[in-house]
Design an enzyme around this catalytic site. Sequence first.
Site, PDB file in Angstrom:
ATOM      1  N   HIS A  95      -2.651  -4.266  -3.021  1.00 21.63           N
ATOM      2  CA  HIS A  95      -2.562  -5.602  -2.608  1.00 21.63           C
ATOM      3  C   HIS A  95      -3.533  -6.361  -3.571  1.00 21.63           C
ATOM      4  O   HIS A  95      -3.189  -7.393  -3.546  1.00 21.63           O
ATOM      5  CB  HIS A  95      -2.639  -5.717  -1.277  1.00 21.63           C
ATOM      6  CG  HIS A  95      -1.338  -5.002  -0.625  1.00 21.63           C
ATOM      7  ND1 HIS A  95      -0.922  -6.105   0.437  1.00 21.63           N
ATOM      8  CD2 HIS A  95      -0.759  -3.943  -0.692  1.00 21.63           C
ATOM      9  CE1 HIS A  95       0.199  -4.906   0.898  1.00 21.63           C
ATOM     10  NE2 HIS A  95       0.346  -3.829   0.163  1.00 21.63           N
ATOM     11  N   ASP A  96      -4.689  -5.771  -3.739  1.00 18.35           N
ATOM     12  CA  ASP A  96      -5.459  -6.800  -4.470  1.00 18.35           C
ATOM     13  C   ASP A  96      -5.057  -6.831  -5.851  1.00 18.35           C
ATOM     14  O   ASP A  96      -4.982  -7.759  -6.610  1.00 18.35           O
ATOM     15  CB  ASP A  96      -7.060  -6.092  -4.343  1.00 18.35           C
ATOM     16  CG  ASP A  96      -8.102  -6.990  -5.312  1.00 18.35           C
ATOM     17  OD1 ASP A  96      -8.040  -8.201  -4.917  1.00 18.35           O
ATOM     18  OD2 ASP A  96      -9.090  -6.479  -5.838  1.00 18.35           O
ATOM     19  N   GLY A 126      -5.919 -10.220 -10.508  1.00 21.78           N
ATOM     20  CA  GLY A 126      -5.604  -8.848 -10.506  1.00 21.78           C
ATOM     21  C   GLY A 126      -6.575  -8.001  -9.593  1.00 21.78           C
ATOM     22  O   GLY A 126      -6.747  -8.470  -8.551  1.00 21.78           O
ATOM     23  N   SER A 158     -10.266 -10.308  -5.043  1.00 21.47           N
ATOM     24  CA  SER A 158     -10.316 -11.622  -4.395  1.00 21.47           C
ATOM     25  C   SER A 158      -9.618 -11.357  -3.170  1.00 21.47           C
ATOM     26  O   SER A 158      -9.944 -12.223  -2.157  1.00 21.47           O
ATOM     27  CB  SER A 158      -9.193 -12.311  -5.341  1.00 21.47           C
ATOM     28  OG  SER A 158      -7.921 -11.748  -5.053  1.00 21.47           O
ATOM     29  N   SER A 177       3.060   8.988   0.175  1.00 19.76           N
ATOM     30  CA  SER A 177       2.990  10.345   0.387  1.00 19.76           C
ATOM     31  C   SER A 177       1.678  10.412   1.524  1.00 19.76           C
ATOM     32  O   SER A 177       1.616  11.492   2.329  1.00 19.76           O
ATOM     33  CB  SER A 177       2.588  11.292  -0.671  1.00 19.76           C
ATOM     34  OG  SER A 177       2.112  12.385  -0.280  1.00 19.76           O
ATOM     35  N   THR A 184       3.645  14.880   6.033  1.00 20.04           N
ATOM     36  CA  THR A 184       2.401  15.373   5.468  1.00 20.04           C
ATOM     37  C   THR A 184       1.605  14.299   5.218  1.00 20.04           C
ATOM     38  O   THR A 184       1.195  14.316   3.885  1.00 20.04           O
ATOM     39  CB  THR A 184       2.554  16.372   4.601  1.00 20.04           C
ATOM     40  OG1 THR A 184       3.280  16.097   3.481  1.00 20.04           O
ATOM     41  CG2 THR A 184       3.100  17.873   4.957  1.00 20.04           C
TER      42      THR A 184
END
Length: 360
Positions: A70-71, A89, A93, A199, A218
């Site tokens: 997400h950053d 990116g 932030s 996963s 798992t």
Amino acid sequence: MAFKLLASLLALTAVSNAALVRKATCADGRTTANAACCVLFPILDDIQENLFDGGECGEEVHESLRLTFHDAIGFSPALTKQGKFGGGGADGSLITFDTIETPFHANGGIDDIVGVQKPFIAKHNITAGDFIQFAGAVGVSNCPGAPQLDFLLGRPEATQASPDLLVPEPFDTVDKILDRFADAGFTPAEVVALLASHSIAAADHVDETIPGTPFDSTPDVFDSQFFIEVQLRGTSFPGVGGNQGEVESPLKGEIRLQSDHDIARDSRTACEWQSFVDNQTKLQNAFKAAMAKLAVTGQDVSKLVDCSDVIPVPKPVTGQAHLPAGLSQNDVEQACAATPFPTLPTDAGPVTSVPPVPPS
Ligand code: HEM
């Protein structure tokens, strides 16, 4: 004279070669390729003990991995072309400007891990951008079957918050998701590889009535069960159902995102998806490469120092790829037109029900 010059040239080359291979020994006796990486060992010890509960692949690891994404995905050359700020990116932030970014709809629940990570950043001399990616790489190393992720040190402080609407939502179309990733520099194959993160993942907020509901059976092992189980016919909702971005899953206690379901069945991504079923080596290599790219999104790599050897080596995968007990090959919704879904053994025992990931 010429001989002397040649001899000293040779000696110089030998010295510089030795410098290239010689490891730096840090204050605590541990070694790393570059002395600049020594600062990371105390942080490694602290987060393994106090953030990841003694080296578990649990909730904080899952949340820290989600945070790396997400950053980093807050980066849009398309916006920059329009003369707007496109985001920095993987610049931290999301933590530096948390009051602006955590309320973005797609960041739902991320405030938890932001709050947990902030005191570690304050305590250690490290930027938020470096810490987020370091914690993600260290955390993933606690999950058996994961690759040893790369880590590069030296991201400067973020200067501005990322703009809203750059983080994909589970109810977005595949077109929208692939376009968003393409803008940030990722191919459809890399998107599928990055989704291996699901996963080792669970959802707290897709269905608020059942926090900690895993995406596969798992969630504490980095394996291909996620790719197998998302390809199985969905039959029920684990909770109340009818939530935005959720579709039916094949197992009690397991939640499925609409985006994962659709990407597994889209002609542009289905064969790549299927290729990870029962191919742990490909899964590891593809995830490692895509994560290496994600972790430096928007950064000037020439200014970063490679500290990958500080990241612990994960344990090998436990168990083998299988169909959950009670289900069979007939439950596979074949989507790759080119090759059949691999034949897998079915787990013995009663129909599988997946327990929630416990909060720590
Ligand atoms: C198509 C793109 C993606 C979408 C739409 C998406 C969406 C979501 C959603 C809705 C959740 C559940 C959040 C909650 O309710 O607590 C989630 C969890 C998670 N996501 Fe993704 N995701 C995407 C890609 C990625 C990528 C690229 C990564 C990492 C590289 C990632 C890592 C995770 C992890 C580790 C979790 C589990 C968090 C936890 O257990 O607390 N996701 N994702």
